[in-house]
Design an enzyme around this catalytic site. Structure first.
Site, PDB file in Angstrom:
ATOM      1  N   ASN A 119       0.811  -1.230   0.000  1.00  0.00           N
ATOM      2  CA  ASN A 119       0.000   0.000   0.000  1.00  0.00           C
ATOM      3  C   ASN A 119       0.841   1.276   0.000  1.00  0.00           C
ATOM      4  O   ASN A 119       0.382   2.312  -0.471  1.00  0.00           O
ATOM      5  CB  ASN A 119      -0.904  -0.046   1.254  1.00  0.00           C
ATOM      6  CG  ASN A 119      -1.513   1.296   1.587  1.00  0.00           C
ATOM      7  OD1 ASN A 119      -2.436   1.750   0.923  1.00  0.00           O
ATOM      8  ND2 ASN A 119      -0.986   1.947   2.617  1.00  0.00           N
ATOM      9  N   TYR A 151       3.911   8.439 -11.709  1.00  0.00           N
ATOM     10  CA  TYR A 151       2.939   7.706 -10.883  1.00  0.00           C
ATOM     11  C   TYR A 151       2.099   6.753 -11.743  1.00  0.00           C
ATOM     12  O   TYR A 151       1.881   5.595 -11.371  1.00  0.00           O
ATOM     13  CB  TYR A 151       2.058   8.743 -10.181  1.00  0.00           C
ATOM     14  CG  TYR A 151       1.077   8.214  -9.169  1.00  0.00           C
ATOM     15  CD1 TYR A 151       1.488   7.883  -7.872  1.00  0.00           C
ATOM     16  CD2 TYR A 151      -0.278   8.085  -9.477  1.00  0.00           C
ATOM     17  CE1 TYR A 151       0.567   7.439  -6.929  1.00  0.00           C
ATOM     18  CE2 TYR A 151      -1.202   7.650  -8.539  1.00  0.00           C
ATOM     19  CZ  TYR A 151      -0.770   7.326  -7.259  1.00  0.00           C
ATOM     20  OH  TYR A 151      -1.685   6.887  -6.319  1.00  0.00           O
TER      21      TYR A 151
HETATM   22  P1  NDP Z   1      -0.639   8.432   2.513  1.00  0.00           P
HETATM   23  O1  NDP Z   1       0.356   9.442   2.049  1.00  0.00           O
HETATM   24  O2  NDP Z   1      -1.596   8.810   3.581  1.00  0.00           O
HETATM   25  O3  NDP Z   1       0.090   7.108   2.957  1.00  0.00           O
HETATM   26  C1  NDP Z   1       1.156   6.587   2.234  1.00  0.00           C
HETATM   27  C2  NDP Z   1       2.009   5.765   3.150  1.00  0.00           C
HETATM   28  O4  NDP Z   1       3.129   5.296   2.426  1.00  0.00           O
HETATM   29  C3  NDP Z   1       2.512   6.531   4.348  1.00  0.00           C
HETATM   30  O5  NDP Z   1       2.061   5.876   5.493  1.00  0.00           O
HETATM   31  C4  NDP Z   1       4.043   6.439   4.240  1.00  0.00           C
HETATM   32  O6  NDP Z   1       4.631   6.085   5.457  1.00  0.00           O
HETATM   33  C5  NDP Z   1       4.234   5.277   3.302  1.00  0.00           C
HETATM   34  N1  NDP Z   1       5.488   5.418   2.580  1.00  0.00           N
HETATM   35  C6  NDP Z   1       5.824   6.332   1.653  1.00  0.00           C
HETATM   36  N2  NDP Z   1       7.092   6.132   1.245  1.00  0.00           N
HETATM   37  C7  NDP Z   1       7.579   5.070   1.949  1.00  0.00           C
HETATM   38  C8  NDP Z   1       8.814   4.386   1.977  1.00  0.00           C
HETATM   39  N3  NDP Z   1       9.838   4.714   1.177  1.00  0.00           N
HETATM   40  N4  NDP Z   1       8.946   3.343   2.825  1.00  0.00           N
HETATM   41  C9  NDP Z   1       7.928   2.994   3.616  1.00  0.00           C
HETATM   42  N5  NDP Z   1       6.720   3.590   3.637  1.00  0.00           N
HETATM   43  C10 NDP Z   1       6.557   4.622   2.807  1.00  0.00           C
HETATM   44  O7  NDP Z   1      -1.407   7.981   1.192  1.00  0.00           O
HETATM   45  P2  NDP Z   1      -2.780   7.183   0.998  1.00  0.00           P
HETATM   46  O8  NDP Z   1      -3.157   6.451   2.215  1.00  0.00           O
HETATM   47  O9  NDP Z   1      -3.746   8.118   0.390  1.00  0.00           O
HETATM   48  O10 NDP Z   1      -2.370   6.163  -0.158  1.00  0.00           O
HETATM   49  C11 NDP Z   1      -2.070   4.798   0.076  1.00  0.00           C
HETATM   50  C12 NDP Z   1      -1.887   4.093  -1.253  1.00  0.00           C
HETATM   51  O11 NDP Z   1      -3.068   4.204  -2.021  1.00  0.00           O
HETATM   52  C13 NDP Z   1      -0.772   4.709  -2.109  1.00  0.00           C
HETATM   53  O12 NDP Z   1      -0.073   3.683  -2.766  1.00  0.00           O
HETATM   54  C14 NDP Z   1      -1.532   5.563  -3.108  1.00  0.00           C
HETATM   55  O13 NDP Z   1      -0.806   5.719  -4.297  1.00  0.00           O
HETATM   56  C15 NDP Z   1      -2.777   4.727  -3.298  1.00  0.00           C
HETATM   57  N6  NDP Z   1      -3.921   5.482  -3.778  1.00  0.00           N
HETATM   58  C16 NDP Z   1      -4.474   6.476  -3.014  1.00  0.00           C
HETATM   59  C17 NDP Z   1      -5.572   7.150  -3.490  1.00  0.00           C
HETATM   60  C18 NDP Z   1      -6.221   8.220  -2.708  1.00  0.00           C
HETATM   61  O14 NDP Z   1      -7.165   8.799  -3.240  1.00  0.00           O
HETATM   62  N7  NDP Z   1      -5.824   8.497  -1.488  1.00  0.00           N
HETATM   63  C19 NDP Z   1      -6.161   6.855  -4.785  1.00  0.00           C
HETATM   64  C20 NDP Z   1      -5.511   5.786  -5.484  1.00  0.00           C
HETATM   65  C21 NDP Z   1      -4.441   5.136  -4.977  1.00  0.00           C
HETATM   66  P3  NDP Z   1       5.337   7.155   6.411  1.00  0.00           P
HETATM   67  O15 NDP Z   1       4.259   8.149   6.752  1.00  0.00           O
HETATM   68  O16 NDP Z   1       5.809   6.359   7.546  1.00  0.00           O
HETATM   69  O17 NDP Z   1       6.418   7.781   5.559  1.00  0.00           O
END
Ligand code: NDP
Length: 247
Positions: A88, A153
């Protein structure tokens, strides 16, 4: 229902938190990863404890194979073998292709796509040996249809589904399913960071339901794909986008 060990990368983010809560509510042992530099991890764990959830949390840079491998070894030793992997974690670095630099390209490909290799590689053969497993990749509607300012992306998210289809074939006789979920716009921090006027004038009008999705709606789909009932679903790309894009 059997209790499983489920690992959700980026489980402290908007979608990830809802997924962790849903899987825990179903009785699974839930492990989340967070970035090694995340200084709010303990605060998040404490807030979840107050809600009655006790999650296991591990630092892991999903973009790094070594970090993923070390983290997953620790989880296997301290929590147990992983039955459900939810890839995720993800980031955006949006800009037009003309302005996109190599660093923004690499960061998005490494975090959103290389991460799928880094995490899955370290757990899927164990799932196959035990005869049961679920890999669920959180992609995006923008990986299906492309999006202005998101060549990086869209490429990473489309790549995730190519991975899903090939891995689903390779593991289909081993009790392991591999699926993609492609959410549309969900009301998490990532989307709420888009200026309100852009949301209201450009994004909501593209969604026939006239609203953003809810993280819990995506979590419900993850719960289904993680279940025994979903054993015949593999290599699928399930859209959850309020009718925004239909294939
Ligand atoms: P958030 O930004 O809220 O969460 C993303 C998470 O990814 C964070 O918890 C972050 O952790 C983690 N992360 C980022 N980089 C790293 C890394 N290098 N190593 C480990 N962890 C990492 O985003 P969303 O919850 O909105 O999105 C979750 C997923 O859903 C993503 O893949 C996004 O592309 C996808 N998505 C979201 C949509 C939306 O509308 N929100 C729509 C379509 C897809 P930390 O905070 O600890 O850095």
């Amino acid at each position: 229902m059997a209790q499983r060990v489920a690992l959700v990368t980026g489980g402290m983010g908007g979608l990830g938190e809802a997924i962790c809560i849903k899987l825990a509510a179903l009785g699974h042992k839930v492990v989340t990863t967070h970035s090694p530099g995340n200084t709010k991890a303990q605060e998040w764990l404490d807030s979840m404890t107050k809600l009655g959830f006790s999650f296991h949390a591990y630092p892991c840079d999903v973009a790094s194979f070594d970090s993923a491998q070390a983290c997953l070894k620790r989880v296997a030793g301290e929590v147990g073998a992983i039955d459900v992997l939810v890839n995720n974690a993800g980031i955006t670095r949006d800009t037009t292709f003309r302005k996109m630099d190599k660093a923004s390209w690499d960061a998005v490909i490494e975090t959103n796509l290389d991460s799928v290799f880094n995490m899955t590689k370290n757990v899927i053969d164990g799932m196959a040996e035990r005869g049961w497993g679920r890999v669920i990749n959180i992609s995006s509607v923008n990986g299906q249809k492309g999006a202005f300012g998101q060549t990086n992306y869209s490429a990473a998210k489309a790549g995730m589904h190519g991975f899903t289809k090939a891995a689903a074939l390779e593991y289909s006789k081993k009790g392991v399913t591999v699926n993609t979920i492609s959410p549309g716009y969900i009301g998490t921090k990532m989307v709420m960071a888009i200026p309100t006027e852009v949301l209201e004038s450009k994004i909501i009008p593209q969604i026939p339901m006239g609203r953003l999705g809810k993280p819990e709606e995506v979590a419900g789909l993850v719960a289904y794909l993680s279940s025994d009932e979903a054993a015949f679903v593999t290599g699928a790309n399930i859209a959850i986008n309020g009718g925004q894009h239909m294939q």
